[in-house]
Design a protein around this motif. Structure first.
Motif, PDB file in Angstrom:
ATOM      1  N   HIS A  21     -13.217 110.700  36.451  1.00 28.32           N
ATOM      2  CA  HIS A  21     -14.251 110.113  35.610  1.00 28.32           C
ATOM      3  C   HIS A  21     -15.028 109.088  36.431  1.00 28.32           C
ATOM      4  O   HIS A  21     -14.440 108.275  37.142  1.00 28.32           O
ATOM      5  CB  HIS A  21     -13.612 109.463  34.391  1.00 28.32           C
ATOM      6  N   ARG A  22     -16.342 109.119  36.281  1.00 32.16           N
ATOM      7  CA  ARG A  22     -17.198 108.228  37.062  1.00 32.16           C
ATOM      8  C   ARG A  22     -18.161 107.500  36.136  1.00 32.16           C
ATOM      9  O   ARG A  22     -18.484 107.984  35.054  1.00 32.16           O
ATOM     10  CB  ARG A  22     -17.998 109.007  38.119  1.00 32.16           C
ATOM     11  N   CYS A  23     -18.633 106.361  36.601  1.00 31.08           N
ATOM     12  CA  CYS A  23     -19.672 105.633  35.880  1.00 31.08           C
ATOM     13  C   CYS A  23     -20.959 106.437  35.964  1.00 31.08           C
ATOM     14  O   CYS A  23     -21.356 106.859  37.060  1.00 31.08           O
ATOM     15  CB  CYS A  23     -19.864 104.244  36.483  1.00 31.08           C
ATOM     16  N   PRO A  24     -21.655 106.667  34.843  1.00 29.30           N
ATOM     17  CA  PRO A  24     -22.891 107.451  34.905  1.00 29.30           C
ATOM     18  C   PRO A  24     -24.031 106.744  35.618  1.00 29.30           C
ATOM     19  O   PRO A  24     -25.021 107.369  35.966  1.00 29.30           O
ATOM     20  CB  PRO A  24     -23.228 107.680  33.424  1.00 29.30           C
ATOM     21  N   ARG A  31     -10.795 104.185  37.027  1.00 26.89           N
ATOM     22  CA  ARG A  31      -9.367 104.411  36.834  1.00 26.89           C
ATOM     23  C   ARG A  31      -9.072 104.695  35.366  1.00 26.89           C
ATOM     24  O   ARG A  31      -9.910 104.487  34.492  1.00 26.89           O
ATOM     25  CB  ARG A  31      -8.582 103.201  37.332  1.00 26.89           C
ATOM     26  N   PHE A  32      -7.858 105.176  35.110  1.00 24.42           N
ATOM     27  CA  PHE A  32      -7.507 105.585  33.751  1.00 24.42           C
ATOM     28  C   PHE A  32      -7.683 104.435  32.765  1.00 24.42           C
ATOM     29  O   PHE A  32      -8.181 104.622  31.660  1.00 24.42           O
ATOM     30  CB  PHE A  32      -6.066 106.112  33.719  1.00 24.42           C
ATOM     31  N   GLY A  33      -7.289 103.245  33.164  1.00 27.39           N
ATOM     32  CA  GLY A  33      -7.398 102.109  32.266  1.00 27.39           C
ATOM     33  C   GLY A  33      -8.810 101.603  32.083  1.00 27.39           C
ATOM     34  O   GLY A  33      -9.062 100.782  31.192  1.00 27.39           O
ATOM     35  N   GLU A  34      -9.760 102.043  32.942  1.00 26.60           N
ATOM     36  CA  GLU A  34     -11.140 101.567  32.861  1.00 26.60           C
ATOM     37  C   GLU A  34     -12.044 102.507  32.089  1.00 26.60           C
ATOM     38  O   GLU A  34     -13.198 102.176  31.827  1.00 26.60           O
ATOM     39  CB  GLU A  34     -11.708 101.385  34.280  1.00 26.60           C
ATOM     40  N   ARG A  35     -11.535 103.688  31.707  1.00 25.64           N
ATOM     41  CA  ARG A  35     -12.405 104.692  31.096  1.00 25.64           C
ATOM     42  C   ARG A  35     -12.825 104.335  29.684  1.00 25.64           C
ATOM     43  O   ARG A  35     -13.843 104.825  29.200  1.00 25.64           O
ATOM     44  CB  ARG A  35     -11.694 106.053  31.097  1.00 25.64           C
ATOM     45  N   ASN A  36     -12.064 103.512  28.997  1.00 29.40           N
ATOM     46  CA  ASN A  36     -12.406 103.093  27.637  1.00 29.40           C
ATOM     47  C   ASN A  36     -13.052 101.712  27.598  1.00 29.40           C
ATOM     48  O   ASN A  36     -13.195 101.133  26.522  1.00 29.40           O
ATOM     49  CB  ASN A  36     -11.151 103.098  26.758  1.00 29.40           C
ATOM     50  N   ALA A  37     -13.424 101.192  28.763  1.00 28.36           N
ATOM     51  CA  ALA A  37     -14.036  99.865  28.816  1.00 28.36           C
ATOM     52  C   ALA A  37     -15.459  99.914  28.271  1.00 28.36           C
ATOM     53  O   ALA A  37     -16.104 100.967  28.225  1.00 28.36           O
ATOM     54  CB  ALA A  37     -14.042  99.341  30.248  1.00 28.36           C
ATOM     55  N   VAL A  38     -15.948  98.768  27.850  1.00 29.55           N
ATOM     56  CA  VAL A  38     -17.307  98.683  27.311  1.00 29.55           C
ATOM     57  C   VAL A  38     -18.341  98.769  28.423  1.00 29.55           C
ATOM     58  O   VAL A  38     -19.400  99.378  28.260  1.00 29.55           O
ATOM     59  CB  VAL A  38     -17.482  97.379  26.507  1.00 29.55           C
ATOM     60  N   SER A  39     -18.047  98.176  29.577  1.00 32.79           N
ATOM     61  CA  SER A  39     -18.981  98.175  30.698  1.00 32.79           C
ATOM     62  C   SER A  39     -18.247  98.579  31.970  1.00 32.79           C
ATOM     63  O   SER A  39     -17.022  98.462  32.066  1.00 32.79           O
ATOM     64  CB  SER A  39     -19.629  96.797  30.878  1.00 32.79           C
ATOM     65  N   CYS A  40     -19.013  99.027  32.956  1.00 29.71           N
ATOM     66  CA  CYS A  40     -18.448  99.459  34.228  1.00 29.71           C
ATOM     67  C   CYS A  40     -17.967  98.237  35.018  1.00 29.71           C
ATOM     68  O   CYS A  40     -18.720  97.261  35.158  1.00 29.71           O
ATOM     69  CB  CYS A  40     -19.495 100.235  35.026  1.00 29.71           C
ATOM     70  N   PRO A  41     -16.763  98.262  35.562  1.00 23.94           N
ATOM     71  CA  PRO A  41     -16.294  97.104  36.340  1.00 23.94           C
ATOM     72  C   PRO A  41     -16.984  96.968  37.681  1.00 23.94           C
ATOM     73  O   PRO A  41     -16.860  95.923  38.326  1.00 23.94           O
ATOM     74  CB  PRO A  41     -14.794  97.399  36.518  1.00 23.94           C
ATOM     75  N   HIS A  42     -17.716  97.985  38.111  1.00 22.65           N
ATOM     76  CA  HIS A  42     -18.387  97.936  39.417  1.00 22.65           C
ATOM     77  C   HIS A  42     -19.823  97.424  39.305  1.00 22.65           C
ATOM     78  O   HIS A  42     -20.223  96.535  40.045  1.00 22.65           O
ATOM     79  CB  HIS A  42     -18.372  99.327  40.051  1.00 22.65           C
ATOM     80  N   CYS A  43     -20.598  98.008  38.383  1.00 17.78           N
ATOM     81  CA  CYS A  43     -22.020  97.621  38.253  1.00 17.78           C
ATOM     82  C   CYS A  43     -22.313  96.853  36.977  1.00 17.78           C
ATOM     83  O   CYS A  43     -23.448  96.402  36.780  1.00 17.78           O
ATOM     84  CB  CYS A  43     -22.906  98.861  38.322  1.00 17.78           C
ATOM     85  N   GLU A  44     -21.297  96.725  36.088  1.00 15.46           N
ATOM     86  CA  GLU A  44     -21.397  95.950  34.846  1.00 15.46           C
ATOM     87  C   GLU A  44     -22.418  96.520  33.872  1.00 15.46           C
ATOM     88  O   GLU A  44     -22.898  95.823  32.981  1.00 15.46           O
ATOM     89  CB  GLU A  44     -21.724  94.482  35.149  1.00 15.46           C
ATOM     90  N   ARG A  45     -22.767  97.786  34.003  1.00 18.84           N
ATOM     91  CA  ARG A  45     -23.660  98.421  33.034  1.00 18.84           C
ATOM     92  C   ARG A  45     -22.833  99.027  31.899  1.00 18.84           C
ATOM     93  O   ARG A  45     -21.656  99.348  32.079  1.00 18.84           O
ATOM     94  CB  ARG A  45     -24.507  99.496  33.713  1.00 18.84           C
ATOM     95  N   PRO A  46     -23.453  99.224  30.715  1.00 17.37           N
ATOM     96  CA  PRO A  46     -22.683  99.702  29.562  1.00 17.37           C
ATOM     97  C   PRO A  46     -22.220 101.146  29.751  1.00 17.37           C
ATOM     98  O   PRO A  46     -22.923 101.981  30.298  1.00 17.37           O
ATOM     99  CB  PRO A  46     -23.682  99.585  28.405  1.00 17.37           C
ATOM    100  N   LEU A  47     -20.996 101.412  29.251  1.00 19.84           N
ATOM    101  CA  LEU A  47     -20.433 102.758  29.301  1.00 19.84           C
ATOM    102  C   LEU A  47     -20.424 103.426  27.937  1.00 19.84           C
ATOM    103  O   LEU A  47     -20.216 104.635  27.838  1.00 19.84           O
ATOM    104  CB  LEU A  47     -18.995 102.713  29.841  1.00 19.84           C
ATOM    105  N   THR A  48     -20.643 102.649  26.876  1.00 17.98           N
ATOM    106  CA  THR A  48     -20.627 103.182  25.528  1.00 17.98           C
ATOM    107  C   THR A  48     -21.883 102.746  24.797  1.00 17.98           C
ATOM    108  O   THR A  48     -22.629 101.886  25.264  1.00 17.98           O
ATOM    109  CB  THR A  48     -19.398 102.689  24.751  1.00 17.98           C
TER     110      THR A  48
END
Length: 232
Positions: A21-24, A31-48
């Motif tokens: 899984h990658r940040c769009p 990582r598995f624990g980061e896939r349900n996060a609200v924002s990307c831990p790398h670029c801090e953009r929203p994931l949902t």
């Protein structure tokens, strides 16, 4: 009666490697624990949510901004030592070094416009495109010419030339990138941009007219003195 042995049909699918899984936005793996996060831990953009899926135009703006930042770093990497060498050469010729300033400023301006900010300016509206063009011209007129002319001063001219090169490069880059971000979000021009541009234009016109009038007065005075000293 002949019996036919019917072989079962097997559907063979091509092998596809399972991609993580990658940040769009930044395409960094999650990582598995980061896939349900609200924002990307790398670029801090929203994931949902509605902003979690970038469209083609968003990705194009992101690519333009990334390319411009990379080009600025490239220009600074080879431009700073080049300006330092030119400053050393200009300090050896004194008056000739001062006359070199307009050429250096012109080359620097053309380089930034063609190589660094050309792609971003295509996505600006007519007004912002006009403002970014003239902001760069006024910056090189009021900062570039004096800064590059000071390269004729030994030792101190090296600092002046390098600082002028870095400051003008960053100013043009930052203002263009900032204008592109506001154009992307649909925000209008700010009042201070118009006031600043009008002020610089007025000062420039007044100075140019003053130089022309001063040149005419000096020329007329010189001709008058020459005629007065000429034997009758």
């Amino acid at each position: 009666m002949e019996r036919y042995l019917l072989a079962p049909r097997i559907l063979i699918l091509p092998y596809t490697q399972i991609m993580p899984h990658r940040c769009p936005w930044c395409l960094e793996p999650l990582r598995f624990g980061e896939r349900n996060a609200v924002s990307c831990p790398h670029c801090e953009r929203p994931l949902t949510g509605p902003d979690g899926e970038p469209n083609e135009l968003d990705l194009r703006y992101e690519l333009i901004e990334a390319r411009q930042r990379a080009r600025v770093q490239e220009v600074l990497q080879w431009g700073v030592p080049t300006i330092a060498v030119l400053a050393v050469a200009a300090s050896l010729f004194h008056l000739g070094g001062v006359l070199l300033a307009p050429l250096v400023a012109l080359v620097h301006l053309v380089l930034l416009r063609i190589y660094v900010v050309r792609e971003a300016r295509r996505y600006l509206g007519p007004t912002r495109r006009l403002f970014t063009r003239w902001a760069a011209r006024f910056g090189f007129l009021w900062l570039g010419l004096p800064g590059y002319a000071a390269m004729a001063v030994p030792l101190a001219g090296i600092v002046s030339g390098v600082v002028t090169f870095v400051v003008l490069t960053e100013v043009v880059h930052v203002y263009t990138a900032w204008s592109l971000a506001r154009e992307r979000s649909g925000r209008p021009m700010l009042a201070w941009e118009t006031v600043l541009m009008a002020t610089l234009a007025t000062i420039t016109i007044v100075v140019v007219v003053g130089i022309i009038i001063g040149g005419v007065v000096v020329g007329w005075s010189a001709m008058t003195i020459i005629d007065w000293l000429r034997p009758g």
